[in-house]
Design a protein around this motif. Structure first.
Motif, PDB file in Angstrom:
ATOM      1  N   VAL A 169      -1.072 -14.610 -17.603  1.00 30.61           N
ATOM      2  CA  VAL A 169      -0.828 -15.377 -16.217  1.00 30.61           C
ATOM      3  C   VAL A 169      -1.013 -16.801 -16.784  1.00 30.61           C
ATOM      4  N   GLU A 170      -1.821 -17.072 -17.383  1.00 29.54           N
ATOM      5  CA  GLU A 170      -2.280 -18.678 -17.684  1.00 29.54           C
ATOM      6  C   GLU A 170      -1.235 -19.290 -18.516  1.00 29.54           C
ATOM      7  N   LYS A 171       0.084 -18.345 -19.013  1.00 26.13           N
ATOM      8  CA  LYS A 171       1.099 -19.285 -19.763  1.00 26.13           C
ATOM      9  C   LYS A 171       2.098 -19.515 -18.851  1.00 26.13           C
ATOM     10  N   ASN A 172       2.300 -19.037 -17.455  1.00 21.18           N
ATOM     11  CA  ASN A 172       3.192 -19.475 -16.706  1.00 21.18           C
ATOM     12  C   ASN A 172       4.436 -18.922 -16.920  1.00 21.18           C
ATOM     13  N   ILE A 173       4.704 -17.979 -17.581  1.00 19.93           N
ATOM     14  CA  ILE A 173       6.028 -17.561 -17.883  1.00 19.93           C
ATOM     15  C   ILE A 173       7.220 -17.202 -17.031  1.00 19.93           C
ATOM     16  N   GLU A 174       6.697 -16.819 -15.833  1.00 21.02           N
ATOM     17  CA  GLU A 174       7.744 -16.836 -14.680  1.00 21.02           C
ATOM     18  C   GLU A 174       8.364 -17.996 -14.663  1.00 21.02           C
ATOM     19  N   ALA A 175       7.860 -19.108 -14.768  1.00 21.96           N
ATOM     20  CA  ALA A 175       8.603 -20.577 -14.433  1.00 21.96           C
ATOM     21  C   ALA A 175       9.726 -20.607 -15.249  1.00 21.96           C
ATOM     22  N   SER A 176       9.608 -19.905 -16.390  1.00 21.04           N
ATOM     23  CA  SER A 176      11.139 -19.854 -17.421  1.00 21.04           C
ATOM     24  C   SER A 176      11.963 -19.018 -17.106  1.00 21.04           C
ATOM     25  N   LEU A 177      11.280 -17.705 -16.870  1.00 20.60           N
ATOM     26  CA  LEU A 177      11.964 -16.703 -16.663  1.00 20.60           C
ATOM     27  C   LEU A 177      13.098 -16.402 -15.340  1.00 20.60           C
ATOM     28  N   SER A 178      12.381 -17.153 -14.612  1.00 20.00           N
ATOM     29  CA  SER A 178      13.027 -17.293 -13.085  1.00 20.00           C
ATOM     30  C   SER A 178      14.161 -18.152 -13.048  1.00 20.00           C
ATOM     31  N   LEU A 179      14.328 -19.025 -13.994  1.00 18.52           N
ATOM     32  CA  LEU A 179      15.293 -20.184 -14.085  1.00 18.52           C
ATOM     33  C   LEU A 179      16.585 -19.593 -14.181  1.00 18.52           C
ATOM     34  N   ASP A 180      17.814 -20.582 -13.560  1.00 26.54           N
ATOM     35  CA  ASP A 180      19.007 -19.971 -13.561  1.00 26.54           C
ATOM     36  C   ASP A 180      19.745 -20.815 -14.746  1.00 26.54           C
ATOM     37  N   LEU A 181      19.882 -20.146 -15.584  1.00 21.78           N
ATOM     38  CA  LEU A 181      20.569 -20.609 -16.926  1.00 21.78           C
ATOM     39  C   LEU A 181      21.523 -19.960 -17.616  1.00 21.78           C
ATOM     40  N   PRO A 182      22.510 -20.460 -18.215  1.00 22.97           N
ATOM     41  CA  PRO A 182      23.580 -19.639 -18.728  1.00 22.97           C
ATOM     42  C   PRO A 182      22.897 -18.695 -20.131  1.00 22.97           C
TER      43      PRO A 182
END
Length: 264
Positions: free
Chosen positions: A121-134
């Motif tokens: 949880v402390e790595k905040n991974i959702e912040a990257s996985l939830s991005l709209d990226l190609p």
């Protein structure tokens, strides 16, 4: 035995025992601060941060010096009442982590945005996985959040735990390394990615700010999506060149320079 120097790497059970032995025998010792355990404990258990910081101060201030990885972390620890704080940065194995690795993702759509590290949880991974990226998002690593993240983000490619050359190949095969953490004190994975020629996208927080600064090897932005897209344009050769300034040899020279005056 009578060691010339004793350095205690972390404040776990072995660290506390080593501290007790040094005090019993009257040996001077130094310690190093690697992890914001108060933030991690609070995120997982809601234990008040002040309680954990008090325990860390007790551990570290008994030594001749506490080594911290960045100048901003040194300032933070000093502000929290730690004494004799010494700057000692990190290094990367430039022979293990190189750009010259075969592509481990031949079937995935480009560009590839990679996260590597513990799934917690402390790595905040959702912040990257939830991005709209190609392209494709890839996660290398394992941890308590992995199964939940896989269910929530079925389009993300999870490789599981990797080390050695397979890990280096993952770094080298990515187009951008995404570092979403806001709590890491340094982020060795940043150097590992750069040594493999992969630019970095991260938040402008302590750790990435200290490691990357203004170097043209990635992009720091509160808009992490914008940072990811901008990082695609960075020169991969420049990333490797920049990482070469963070060799293990340079790291050990800095350690020795910091240690010797403390023995005087």
């Amino acid at each position: 035995f009578a060691p010339d120097s004793v350095h205690i790497a972390t404040e776990g059970p072995l660290g506390w025992r080593a501290r007790a032995v040094c005090r019993e025998w009257g040996w001077d010792f130094t310690t190093s601060f690697h992890t914001r355990f108060p933030d991690y404990l609070h995120a997982r258990t809601r234990i008040p941060r002040d309680w954990a910081w008090a325990g860390l101060r007790r551990f570290h201030t008994a030594g001749k010096g506490v080594f911290a990885a960045t100048r901003s972390l040194c300032d933070e620890l000093t502000g929290k009442g730690f004494t004799n704080v010494v700057a000692w940065s990190r290094g990367v194995d430039l022979e293990r982590f190189t750009p010259d690795e075969p592509d481990p993702f031949p079937g995935l759509r480009r560009p590839i945005f990679l996260y590597a590290g513990r799934g917690a949880v402390e790595k905040n991974i959702e912040a990257s996985l939830s991005l709209d990226l190609p392209g494709t998002k890839v996660v290398v690593g394992d941890g308590p959040q992995r199964e939940a993240l896989q269910r929530r983000f079925p389009d993300v490619h999870f490789t599981g735990y990797r080390t050695g050359r397979p890990l280096a190949a993952a770094y080298a095969g990515a187009d951008v390394f995404v570092f979403p953490s806001r709590t890491d004190t340094f982020g060795l994975v940043l150097l590992e990615a750069l040594a493999c020629g992969t630019p970095v996208a991260a938040f402008p927080v302590a750790g990435p700010l200290d490691v990357l600064g203004d170097a043209p090897v990635g992009r720091l932005d509160e808009d992490l999506r914008a940072a990811c897209l901008a990082a695609l344009d960075q020169d991969r050769a420049a990333c490797r060149t920049y990482a070469e300034g963070w060799s293990w040899e340079a790291c050990m020279r800095r350690f020795r320079r910091a240690l010797v005056p403390l023995k005087a």
